[in-house]
Write an enzyme that holds these catalytic residues in place. Structure first.
Site, PDB file in Angstrom:
ATOM      1  N   ASP A 133       0.778  -1.249   0.000  1.00  0.00           N
ATOM      2  CA  ASP A 133       0.000   0.000   0.000  1.00  0.00           C
ATOM      3  C   ASP A 133       0.812   1.303   0.000  1.00  0.00           C
ATOM      4  O   ASP A 133       1.811   1.408   0.713  1.00  0.00           O
ATOM      5  CB  ASP A 133      -0.868   0.095   1.262  1.00  0.00           C
ATOM      6  CG  ASP A 133      -1.602  -1.169   1.621  1.00  0.00           C
ATOM      7  OD1 ASP A 133      -1.545  -2.132   0.858  1.00  0.00           O
ATOM      8  OD2 ASP A 133      -2.239  -1.177   2.686  1.00  0.00           O
ATOM      9  N   GLU A 182     -10.519  -2.341   4.515  1.00  0.00           N
ATOM     10  CA  GLU A 182      -9.166  -1.841   4.779  1.00  0.00           C
ATOM     11  C   GLU A 182      -9.005  -0.453   4.154  1.00  0.00           C
ATOM     12  O   GLU A 182      -9.763  -0.059   3.270  1.00  0.00           O
ATOM     13  CB  GLU A 182      -8.116  -2.783   4.161  1.00  0.00           C
ATOM     14  CG  GLU A 182      -8.146  -4.208   4.718  1.00  0.00           C
ATOM     15  CD  GLU A 182      -7.058  -5.125   4.166  1.00  0.00           C
ATOM     16  OE1 GLU A 182      -6.455  -5.846   4.964  1.00  0.00           O
ATOM     17  OE2 GLU A 182      -6.820  -5.125   2.943  1.00  0.00           O
TER      18      GLU A 182
HETATM   19  C1  FRU Z   1      -3.894  -3.616   2.759  1.00  0.00           C
HETATM   20  C2  FRU Z   1      -3.259  -4.043   4.067  1.00  0.00           C
HETATM   21  C3  FRU Z   1      -3.608  -3.086   5.185  1.00  0.00           C
HETATM   22  C4  FRU Z   1      -2.473  -3.283   6.146  1.00  0.00           C
HETATM   23  C5  FRU Z   1      -1.304  -3.498   5.212  1.00  0.00           C
HETATM   24  C6  FRU Z   1      -0.268  -4.450   5.742  1.00  0.00           C
HETATM   25  O1  FRU Z   1      -3.260  -4.095   1.633  1.00  0.00           O
HETATM   26  O2  FRU Z   1      -3.636  -5.359   4.362  1.00  0.00           O
HETATM   27  O3  FRU Z   1      -4.883  -3.310   5.746  1.00  0.00           O
HETATM   28  O4  FRU Z   1      -2.300  -2.181   6.977  1.00  0.00           O
HETATM   29  O5  FRU Z   1      -1.833  -3.998   4.006  1.00  0.00           O
HETATM   30  O6  FRU Z   1       0.854  -4.479   4.926  1.00  0.00           O
END
Ligand code: FRU
Length: 520
Positions: A53, A235
Site C-alpha cells: 500500500d 481496509e
Molecule cells: C492492505 C493491508 C492493510 C495493512 C497493510 C499491511 O493491503 O492489508 O490493511 O495495513 O496492508 O501491509
C-alpha cells in the site's frame, strides 16, 4: 518469537541508529536496473524488494511525500516498514531512506500523514509545524499468542521536511478494543467541528474518532456494517469532499478497500457518496449499492494526498492484488503504484459517480505525439508507422459507432503471439481489458482473465484513454467514468499495436499516440 528479519532491522537501528537505514537504502539503489524484466519505466516502484500500500501521502513545501508498505529484506510480504520517496511533479521520484522501522510495539502497517499547521500536537512549533504520520502498529507476537488486540494506532513526527522521524513516546495513541482487524487510520482536519477526524477500518465497517491534539482520540461514530460490499475485510479507508463537475453541490466521498470480495475476486476499492458532519456519514445511495473506483484487478488500498487545496483530490493505488501479489514474476522487486490520478465527481445517467484521470503532471513526461488519420475502421489495422516503442505510451482514441453491436479496441502484441486487448464490448455495453493471453500467467490461477467496466455514459462516441507502461495497462474510458487497471507480464515487450473493429465498421474520429519518457 520475532522472526529473523525483524530482529535484524531492530539490531541495525539500535546499533547504528538512523545511518544504518540510510546505508542500506543506498546499497539497494546501487543495484537497481531499470531494464530488468517487467520493470515499469514511469510508474513508481521500490528500487528493490517488496512494496504494497501507499501510505502517509502528504504534500509539504513543494514536495509530494509518498511512503509505502515495504519489507526491505525480501520480495514477499514480511515485517512492515514505511519506505519513503518524494517528488516535485508526481512523476519523477527521489528515493529516501526508510522512514519508519518496526519497534517493540510491532510492525508499521498502513496509515496517513498530515501537516499539523497550528502545532495542535505540540510536537513541533507554530513557526515550524510538524508532519505527523498516523499508522497502525501490528504486534505479531501478540497475534501469535492468540489474542485479538494486536493492532493499535501510533504516531510519529518530523520537523525536517520528512527527512527524519521520531516516534511519539506516548504510543499507542489508540488502543485496541479487542477486534482483530483494527487498522489503516486516515486523518484529516474537519473545519466544521474544528477537530482532527480519524477514519479507521474495523473488520466489516469503518469507525470515526476525533481529537484536538492527535494524541487523544475519542470514538464518535461508525458506518457500513450493512452497506456496500462485504465479501471480505474492510481496509484502507479515506474520506473527503468533492464538488460535482459543473455544479456547486458538494458531496463527501468515502473510499473503502476490501479484500477478498473485490469486483473480479481478491482486492478492490469501493466507494460511497453522501454527507458527513464530523460524526455521521449518511450514504445517499441505497445500502445495497456497490460502486467501484476501478474495475480492473490491480488497484488496491488507494487513498488521496493530504494538504492539497480542497477539490483537488490526487489518488494513488497499489497496482496489484493480494490473490497473487507475492508471486508475480518479477525478480528484484515486487509491485508498482498506479499512475497518480485526479478524482472528480460527475453526474451521469446512472447517478453521481467518482471518475479518475491521470494527473495533469503526466504532461511532463510526454515526448512526441503521432496523430492518427481519422476514417473508417473495418477489421484489424496495424499501426506500423509509429516511430517509437508503444510499450510505454499514452493513447487517446475516439470512435463514432456506425453500426450497432460493433466492438472496437486496441490490440498490443509481441513476436511471441502474446496479446493484450483493450476495448469496448457493445453487447455488454462495457469496456474491458483482456489479459487472458498477454504473457506469463501460470504463477496463479486467479491471474488470467477479462475484466469489464460498465459504461455509465450514453454518448454516441466511445472514448479510450490508455496508459501503457511495459507491464501495466490503465484505461480511463469516457473521461474516466469507466476505469480498468490491469498488470500483465509479456515474455517479450509488446511493441506492436493495431486498432480493430469486430462485427462491423466504426469511424475513428480522432486518435493520438504519445511516447511517455522513462523516469530512470
Ligand atoms: C492492505 C493491508 C492493510 C495493512 C497493510 C499491511 O493491503 O492489508 O490493511 O495495513 O496492508 O501491509
Amino acid at each position: 518469537m520475532k522472526n529473523i528479519p525483524f530482529l535484524y532491522a531492530c539490531i541495525l537501528t539500535i546499533v547504528f541508529g538512523c545511518e544504518a537505514g540510510k546505508e542500506k537504502t543506498d546499497d539497494l539503489d546501487a543495484e537497481t536496473t531499470p531494464t530488468e524484466n517487467h520493470r515499469p519505466q514511469f510508474h513508481f516502484t521500490p528500487p528493490r524488494m517488496w512494496m504494497n500500500d501507499p501510505n502517509g501521502m502528504v504534500y509539504h513545501k513543494g514536495e509530494y511525500h509518498l511512503f509505502y508498505q515495504h519489507y526491505p529484506d525480501s520480495t514477499v510480504w514480511g515485517p512492515m516498514h514505511w519506505g519513503h520517496a518524494v517528488s516535485k511533479d508526481l512523476m519523477r521520484w527521489e528515493h529516501l531512506p526508510i522512514a519508519l522501522y518496526p519497534d517493540s510495539l510491532g510492525y508499521i502497517f498502513s496509515g496517513s500523514a498530515i501537516v499539523d499547521k497550528d502545532n495542535t500536537s505540540g510536537l513541533g512549533t507554530r513557526e515550524n509545524p510538524p508532519i505527523i504520520a498516523i499508522y497502525t502498529y501490528h504486534d505479531e507476537d501478540v497475534r501469535r499468542s492468540g489474542r485479538n488486540d494486536f493492532q493499535t494506532q501510533g504516531i510519529a513526527f518530523s520537523t525536517d521536511e520528512g527527512r527524519t522521524w521520531k516516534k511519539y513516546e506516548g504510543n499507542p495513541v489508540l488502543n485496541n478494543p479487542g477486534i482483530e482487524d483494527f487498522r489503516d487510520p486516515k486523518v484529516f482536519w474537519h473545519e466544521g467541528t474544528k477537530m482532527w477526524i480519524m477514519i479507521l477500518a474495523v473488520r466489516d465497517h469503518v469507525e470515526f474518532y476525533n481529537s484536538k491534539d492527535l494524541k487523544h482520540w475519542e470514538k464518535s461514530g461508525e458506518f457500513g456494517k450493512a452497506e456496500g460490499a462485504h465479501g471480505g475485510v474492510w481496509e484502507c479507508p479515506d474520506l473527503f469532499s468533492l464538488t460535482i463537475d459543473g455544479d456547486q453541490t458538494q458531496k463527501w466521498i468515502m473510499l473503502v478497500s476490501i479484500n477478498p470480495g473485490g469486483i473480479h475476486g481478491g482486492s478492490a476499492t469501493q466507494y460511497f457518496i453522501g454527507s458527513f458532519d464530523g460524526k455521521t456519514f449518511t450514504n445517499k445511495n441505497p445500502a445495497s449499492t456497490t460502486l467501484w473506483v476501478d474495475y480492473g484487478k490491480d488497484n488496491y488500498a488507494g487513498v488521496t494526498w493530504s494538504n492539497i487545496a480542497d477539490d483537488n483530490r490526487i489518488f494513488l493505488g497499489w497496482m496489484s492484488n493480494w490473490q497473487y501479489a507475492n508471486v508475480v514474476p518479477t525478480e528484484k522487486w515486487r509491485s508498482a503504484m498506479t499512475i497518480p490520478r485526479t478524482l472528480h465527481l460527475v453526474n451521469t445517467p446512472s447517478g453521481i459517480r467518482v471518475g479518475s484521470r491521470p494527473v495533469v503532471e503526466i504532461a511532463t513526461i510526454r515526448q512526441g505525439t503521432e496523430e492518427l488519420a481519422s476514417g473508417e475502421i473495418n477489421g484489424n489495422i496495424p499501426l506500423t508507422d509509429i516511430p517509437f516503442d508503444v510499450s510505454t505510451s499514452e493513447m487517446l482514441l475516439e470512435f463514432e459507432l456506425a453500426d450497432e453491436n460493433v466492438d472496437v479496441g486496441i490490440e498490443l502484441s509481441n513476436e511471441k503471439g502474446e496479446k493484450l486487448l483493450v476495448g469496448f464490448d457493445a453487447a455488454q455495453n462495457s469496456y474491458y481489458i483482456d489479459r487472458r493471453n498477454a504473457g506469463k500467467k501460470d504463477f496463479s490461477d486467479d491471474f488470467a482473465g477479462i475484466h469489464y467496466a460498465p459504461r455509465v455514459l450514453e454518448t454516441s462516441s466511445i472514448k479510450l484513454h490508455l496508459i501503457l507502461d511495459v507491464a501495466s495497462a490503465e484505461l480511463f474510458a469516457d473521461d474516466g467514468t469507466a476505469v480498468i487497471t490491469d498488470i500483465f507480464f509479456p515474455q517479450e515487450v509488446m511493441t506492436n499495436v493495431s486498432i480493430f473493429s469486430k462485427g462491423g465498421r466504426v469511424n475513428l474520429k480522432a486518435g493520438r499516440i504519445t511516447r511517455l519518457a522513462s523516469i530512470w
